[in-house]
Design a protein around this motif. Structure first.
Motif, PDB file in Angstrom:
ATOM      1  N   MET A 220      39.194  17.927  69.040  1.00 57.60           N
ATOM      2  CA  MET A 220      38.936  18.760  70.192  1.00 57.60           C
ATOM      3  C   MET A 220      40.265  19.127  70.839  1.00 57.60           C
ATOM      4  O   MET A 220      41.168  18.317  70.950  1.00 57.60           O
ATOM      5  CB  MET A 220      38.051  18.022  71.194  1.00 57.60           C
ATOM      6  CG  MET A 220      37.959  18.742  72.492  1.00 57.60           C
ATOM      7  SD  MET A 220      36.867  18.118  73.788  1.00 57.60           S
ATOM      8  CE  MET A 220      37.032  16.405  73.771  1.00 57.60           C
ATOM      9  N   THR A 221      40.375  20.352  71.283  1.00 61.24           N
ATOM     10  CA  THR A 221      41.551  20.824  71.997  1.00 61.24           C
ATOM     11  C   THR A 221      41.379  20.550  73.479  1.00 61.24           C
ATOM     12  O   THR A 221      40.300  20.725  74.030  1.00 61.24           O
ATOM     13  CB  THR A 221      41.715  22.343  71.794  1.00 61.24           C
ATOM     14  OG1 THR A 221      41.762  22.605  70.405  1.00 61.24           O
ATOM     15  CG2 THR A 221      42.964  22.851  72.453  1.00 61.24           C
ATOM     16  N   THR A 222      42.443  20.111  74.123  1.00 62.47           N
ATOM     17  CA  THR A 222      42.388  19.901  75.568  1.00 62.47           C
ATOM     18  C   THR A 222      43.336  20.875  76.237  1.00 62.47           C
ATOM     19  O   THR A 222      44.250  21.408  75.628  1.00 62.47           O
ATOM     20  CB  THR A 222      42.779  18.463  75.952  1.00 62.47           C
ATOM     21  OG1 THR A 222      44.109  18.219  75.483  1.00 62.47           O
ATOM     22  CG2 THR A 222      41.821  17.449  75.366  1.00 62.47           C
TER      23      THR A 222
ATOM     24  N   VAL B 255      35.952  26.981  78.065  1.00 57.16           N
ATOM     25  CA  VAL B 255      35.093  26.916  76.878  1.00 57.16           C
ATOM     26  C   VAL B 255      35.866  27.394  75.656  1.00 57.16           C
ATOM     27  O   VAL B 255      35.828  26.763  74.599  1.00 57.16           O
ATOM     28  CB  VAL B 255      33.815  27.767  77.061  1.00 57.16           C
ATOM     29  CG1 VAL B 255      32.952  27.700  75.818  1.00 57.16           C
ATOM     30  CG2 VAL B 255      33.036  27.331  78.279  1.00 57.16           C
ATOM     31  N   SER B 256      36.600  28.480  75.809  1.00 56.14           N
ATOM     32  CA  SER B 256      37.382  29.023  74.696  1.00 56.14           C
ATOM     33  C   SER B 256      38.407  28.011  74.203  1.00 56.14           C
ATOM     34  O   SER B 256      38.667  27.916  73.010  1.00 56.14           O
ATOM     35  CB  SER B 256      38.104  30.299  75.123  1.00 56.14           C
ATOM     36  OG  SER B 256      37.177  31.283  75.472  1.00 56.14           O
TER      37      SER B 256
ATOM     38  N   ARG C 277      44.101  24.915  85.084  1.00 49.04           N
ATOM     39  CA  ARG C 277      42.957  24.862  85.993  1.00 49.04           C
ATOM     40  C   ARG C 277      41.924  25.875  85.516  1.00 49.04           C
ATOM     41  O   ARG C 277      42.276  27.001  85.160  1.00 49.04           O
ATOM     42  CB  ARG C 277      43.407  25.199  87.406  1.00 49.04           C
ATOM     43  CG  ARG C 277      44.301  24.131  88.013  1.00 49.04           C
ATOM     44  CD  ARG C 277      44.715  24.546  89.398  1.00 49.04           C
ATOM     45  NE  ARG C 277      43.558  24.837  90.201  1.00 49.04           N
ATOM     46  CZ  ARG C 277      43.209  24.163  91.290  1.00 49.04           C
ATOM     47  NH1 ARG C 277      43.948  23.186  91.708  1.00 49.04           N
ATOM     48  NH2 ARG C 277      42.138  24.503  91.964  1.00 49.04           N
ATOM     49  N   PRO C 278      40.671  25.481  85.507  1.00 47.98           N
ATOM     50  CA  PRO C 278      39.631  26.425  85.070  1.00 47.98           C
ATOM     51  C   PRO C 278      39.562  27.639  85.995  1.00 47.98           C
ATOM     52  O   PRO C 278      39.756  27.530  87.195  1.00 47.98           O
ATOM     53  CB  PRO C 278      38.333  25.616  85.174  1.00 47.98           C
ATOM     54  CG  PRO C 278      38.733  24.203  85.253  1.00 47.98           C
ATOM     55  CD  PRO C 278      40.106  24.187  85.836  1.00 47.98           C
ATOM     56  N   ARG C 279      39.284  28.788  85.420  1.00 47.41           N
ATOM     57  CA  ARG C 279      39.024  30.001  86.198  1.00 47.41           C
ATOM     58  C   ARG C 279      37.509  30.126  86.295  1.00 47.41           C
ATOM     59  O   ARG C 279      36.849  30.432  85.306  1.00 47.41           O
ATOM     60  CB  ARG C 279      39.645  31.215  85.511  1.00 47.41           C
ATOM     61  CG  ARG C 279      41.148  31.186  85.588  1.00 47.41           C
ATOM     62  CD  ARG C 279      41.767  32.453  85.011  1.00 47.41           C
ATOM     63  NE  ARG C 279      43.146  32.174  84.676  1.00 47.41           N
ATOM     64  CZ  ARG C 279      43.608  32.000  83.448  1.00 47.41           C
ATOM     65  NH1 ARG C 279      42.809  32.136  82.417  1.00 47.41           N
ATOM     66  NH2 ARG C 279      44.869  31.726  83.234  1.00 47.41           N
TER      67      ARG C 279
END
Length: 68
Positions: free
Chosen positions: A1-3, A30-31, A7-9
């Motif tokens: 999994m990529t981390t 998500v992307s 900060r999320p938009r």
């Protein structure tokens, strides 16, 4: 999994403008990770629910089928 450390938009539900109980989600997260963060649009500093894309799709399907 990529981390990601970005900060999320957050994106509000299109129903947020009607004063109802709405959620926000972060499509850019998500992307990058394949995980969908979801939060209450009225409590942006509150808890964030992290769900799989399949679980999020099920949540959307349930919301669309309900008499809300």
């Amino acid at each position: 999994m990529t981390t990601t450390t970005d900060r999320p938009r957050w994106v509000k539900s299109s129903y947020s403008s009607n004063g109802g109980d709405c959620i926000e989600w972060a499509p850019s997260h998500v992307s990058a990770t394949g995980i969908v963060p979801v939060r209450d649009s009225k409590r942006p500093s509150g808890p964030v629910l992290m769900v799989s894309t399949n679980a999020f799709a099920g949540l959307i399907s349930l919301a669309r089928s309900a008499n809300l």
